[in-house]
Design an enzyme around this catalytic site. Structure first.
Site, short mmCIF file in Angstrom:
data_model
loop_
_atom_site.label_atom_id
_atom_site.label_comp_id
_atom_site.label_asym_id
_atom_site.label_seq_id
_atom_site.Cartn_x
_atom_site.Cartn_y
_atom_site.Cartn_z
N ARG A 226 4.53 -2.44 -3.82
CA ARG A 226 3.40 -2.33 -4.76
C ARG A 226 2.96 -0.88 -4.83
O ARG A 226 1.99 -0.48 -4.25
CB ARG A 226 2.22 -3.22 -4.30
CG ARG A 226 1.13 -3.36 -5.35
CD ARG A 226 -0.19 -3.77 -4.74
NE ARG A 226 -0.70 -2.81 -3.78
CZ ARG A 226 -1.33 -1.68 -4.11
NH1 ARG A 226 -1.49 -1.35 -5.36
NH2 ARG A 226 -1.77 -0.87 -3.16
N GLU B 224 1.32 1.78 3.73
CA GLU B 224 0.99 2.24 2.39
C GLU B 224 1.72 1.43 1.31
O GLU B 224 2.94 1.25 1.39
CB GLU B 224 1.39 3.72 2.26
CG GLU B 224 0.83 4.41 1.05
CD GLU B 224 -0.68 4.58 1.14
OE1 GLU B 224 -1.33 4.35 0.11
OE2 GLU B 224 -1.19 4.95 2.21
N ASP B 225 0.97 0.94 0.35
CA ASP B 225 1.52 0.29 -0.85
C ASP B 225 2.42 -0.91 -0.54
O ASP B 225 3.52 -1.04 -1.10
CB ASP B 225 2.25 1.32 -1.72
CG ASP B 225 1.26 2.24 -2.43
OD1 ASP B 225 0.05 2.05 -2.25
OD2 ASP B 225 1.69 3.13 -3.16
N ASP C 136 -3.92 1.99 4.50
CA ASP C 136 -4.75 2.85 3.66
C ASP C 136 -5.27 2.12 2.43
O ASP C 136 -6.38 2.37 1.98
CB ASP C 136 -3.96 4.09 3.25
CG ASP C 136 -4.82 5.10 2.51
OD1 ASP C 136 -5.94 5.37 2.98
OD2 ASP C 136 -4.39 5.61 1.47
N ASP C 137 -4.47 1.21 1.87
CA ASP C 137 -4.89 0.50 0.66
C ASP C 137 -6.07 -0.43 0.95
O ASP C 137 -6.96 -0.59 0.11
CB ASP C 137 -3.73 -0.32 0.08
CG ASP C 137 -2.54 0.56 -0.24
OD1 ASP C 137 -2.70 1.47 -1.06
OD2 ASP C 137 -1.47 0.36 0.35
N TYR D 266 0.38 14.34 -5.20
CA TYR D 266 -0.27 13.07 -4.89
C TYR D 266 -0.66 12.43 -6.22
O TYR D 266 0.02 12.59 -7.23
CB TYR D 266 -1.47 13.38 -3.97
CG TYR D 266 -2.19 12.20 -3.39
CD1 TYR D 266 -1.51 11.12 -2.84
CD2 TYR D 266 -3.58 12.16 -3.37
CE1 TYR D 266 -2.19 10.04 -2.30
CE2 TYR D 266 -4.27 11.09 -2.82
CZ TYR D 266 -3.56 10.03 -2.29
OH TYR D 266 -4.25 8.97 -1.76
N LYS E 42 1.78 11.56 0.68
CA LYS E 42 0.65 11.34 1.60
C LYS E 42 0.73 12.29 2.79
O LYS E 42 -0.29 12.84 3.24
CB LYS E 42 0.67 9.90 2.11
CG LYS E 42 0.30 8.86 1.06
CD LYS E 42 -1.20 8.64 0.99
CE LYS E 42 -1.55 7.52 0.03
NZ LYS E 42 -2.98 7.24 -0.04
N ASN F 258 -5.05 3.34 -9.93
CA ASN F 258 -4.11 4.43 -10.16
C ASN F 258 -2.79 3.87 -10.66
O ASN F 258 -2.47 2.71 -10.39
CB ASN F 258 -3.85 5.19 -8.85
CG ASN F 258 -5.01 6.09 -8.46
OD1 ASN F 258 -5.55 6.78 -9.30
ND2 ASN F 258 -5.40 6.05 -7.20
#
Length: 603
Positions: A183, A272-273, A295-296, A130, A201, A445
């Protein structure tokens, strides 16, 4: 597929108030000989007992000595420690990828041992599977690719997704993590190489939440890439075309979501992303129709909110004083706006009505105010009016250092993706905060994108700060026996519990109330003694227990909001009449743990 001799549902039939951990029963396989050794789901390597070797046609295909599961675990860890010793002094990126490769080879060979290693050594391996190593893996994914994991849906598959979804061999899927690669962390558009994020994840879901690994599915939605470097790379494995936009893009996501929920109506989808515009658009588009979350936006917000509430406790104030906290957020993307939305909801709950919190939002053009032209609709609710900032001597587009000096915030929170933006001048200005114990959250991150390092934060902002980061940093030696504690404000504390709670409750959707319950549960997990030492988040070593507690909070919130439909034979009525302790027991009993099942061959 694994077959469990006992299940939570079976336990409930016998006694509606007692659950016990499921014991793996015999697993039916339709393979023999070398085919079993080449299947990571069934392969036990040298742990196959002699009787099993005989009935499965394995005698002679393995060395004669039978090695126990525990011995296999210890042998792998010795190989891993040897790798650590032999790569000392090499560049960090080289070492991280070497560690990822050794774990990936185990994953390819023996799934059960792989997950046992992860669970028993999560503190060591979370940074490898991760954050932060997963970002490096995504950047190099085309070159690292050896065998496919998960599924790939592309713009070329339009009209075919409803049939494609049946190509996945698992009859049941509980958890899906989906990305379009637009992203990835703070690294930008990585196209199809972003598949590393869903894979990582979901490994965390298995290790932390005990989701059965045969019921997880990482998915890449490849709609092209605008990364010219990738488009010119001969090794790039994705579509060589610009990203789809507008209705073309949404039609692809719509078709995918319909296909997934046609085959697996109860599957939870974690987005996600996704780049900001699509992150917010898809969340609003699907959240009332499917059991999904982003999640973001929501996971990051929940982890940040837990840290912000912990900061209030660290300052020696009652939680209700959160409404008075002056918070400067640097970064107006999906994560930054998600934090502000959830924080505003928390303030509104505390005051029992419409709230006007002391939040200041900055993007690359400085402080966002109502005077700005073409303001993003998602950021508009947090734009300051001239009347709110005139007394502070601020105006539209004020710089970060100006805002910090004039506002004197209690919290400086970074989700900008710009490494080092909290420079020496900004950090020194935080010493003038109106709080006796100001907080600095450098949450971007991977590590190179962190707004500041832990060492710089304590050096320039002072020893009294509370510090949190998205990527792992070591605690800081402040001298005289004092330690500056580094808190990793990592989404892995929250998203596994959100998914687990939604799954065991059979929630129709994931509501704001369920997410708030998750954040508040995480915030309350830390003891008062730990809080006073500057510790906001628990040790990753206890991630399974943390996840069980958060899963319980989410499950009970779903029941309270009448969103729970139950799972298997544990229906909403049974859930409704469970005490908190009984719910914890039920949640824990639903968590998968890696143990070798006896294999029985069937033609």
């Amino acid at each position: 597929m694994w077959r469990l001799a006992r299940s939570a549902a079976a336990n409930l039939r016998r006694s509606p108030r007692r659950f016990s951990t499921a014991i793996p029963g015999p697993c039916i396989v339709h393979k023999r000989g070398a085919d079993i050794l080449h299947d990571p789901w069934f392969n036990k390597d040298t742990a196959f007992p002699i009787t099993e070797r005989d009935r499965l046609g394995l005698r002679g295909l393995l060395p004669p000595r039978v090695i126990s599961f525990e011995h296999q675990h210890d042998r792998f860890m010795e190989s891993y420690r040897s790798l650590e010793r032999n790569t000392k002094g090499h560049p960090d990126g080289f070492v991280s990828l070497a560690k990822w490769r050794i774990l990936n080879r185990l994953h390819d060979r023996n799934e059960t041992l792989y997950y046992r290693v992860l669970i028993d050594n999560i503190e060591d391996f979370a940074p490898i599977i991760y954050t932060p190593t997963v970002g490096l893996v995504c950047q190099n994914y085309s070159g690292l690719f050896r065998r496919p994991r998960g599924m790939y849906f592309s713009a070329k598959d339009k009209g075919e997704m409803m049939s494609m979804i049946y190509n996945w061999p698992a009859q049941k899927v509980d958890m899906i993590v989906l990305t379009d690669g637009s992203r990835i962390l703070g690294l930008g558009d990585l196209g199809v190489q972003g598949i590393g994020i869903p894979i990582g994840k979901l490994d965390v879901y298995v290790a932390a939440a005990g989701i059965n690994p045969q019921r997880i599915l990482p998915i890449m939605l490849d709609v092209g890439t605008n990364n010219e470097k990738l488009l010119q790379d001969p090794l790039y494995l994705g579509l060589r075309q610009p990203r789809l936009e507008g209705e073309e893009y949404l039609s692809i996501v719509d078709e995918f979501m319909e296909a997934v929920h046609e085959r697996w109506p109860k599957a939870i989808v974690q987005f996600e992303d996704f780049q900001m515009k699509w992150a917010f658009e898809t969340l609003q588009r699907y959240r009332k129709k499917f059991c999904m979350f982003n999640d973001d936006i929501q996971g990051t917000a929940g982890v940040a909110l837990a840290g912000l509430l912990g900061t209030v406790r660290a300052q020696g104030l009652p939680l209700t004083d959160f409404v008075n906290q002056k918070i400067v957020v640097v970064g107006a993307g999906s994560a930054g706006l998600g934090v502000l939305n959830m924080a505003k909801q928390a303030v509104s709950r505390m005051v029992g009505g419409e709230a006007h919190p002391h939040f200041f939002l900055l993007d690359k053009d400085g402080l966002i105010t109502r005077a700005r032209k073409d303001i993003d609709p998602s950021a508009a609710p947090f734009a300051k009016t001239p009347g709110e900032i005139e007394g502070l001597g601020l105006k539209e587009g004020a710089s970060l250092i100006e805002v910090v000096k004039k506002v004197k915030p209690d919290v400086l929170l970074g989700l900008s993706g710009v490494g080092g933006i909290f420079n020496e001048e900004v950090l020194k200005a935080m010493q003038e905060s109106d709080s006796a114990k100001p907080a600095i959250f450098a949450m971007s991150n991977p590590t190179m994108n962190a707004e500041c390092t832990a060492v710089d934060a304590f050096k320039h902002a002072g020893e009294k700060i509370v510090f949190a980061s998205g990527s792992p940093f070591k605690n800081v030696d402040l001298g005289n026996g004092k330690v500056g504690h580094v808190n990793q404000a990592n989404n892995m504390y929250l998203f596994p519990g959100i998914g687990l709670g939604a799954l065991v409750s059979g929630a129709r959707v994931i509501s704001d109330g369920m997410l708030q319950a998750a954040a508040e549960c995480l915030a309350s997990y830390i003891t008062e003694e730990e809080i006073q030492r500057g510790i906001l988040y628990p040790s990753v070593k206890s991630i399974r227990d943390i996840t069980a507690q958060i899963g319980t909070a989410v499950c009970r919130a779903a029941v309270a909001e009448e969103l729970a439909e139950g799972r298997c034979e544990v229906g909403p009525k049974e859930l409704m009449h469970m005490s908190k302790e009984e719910t914890v027991e039920y949640v824990k009993s639903s968590m998968w743990y890696p143990i070798y099942s006896p294999l029985v061959h069937e033609k």
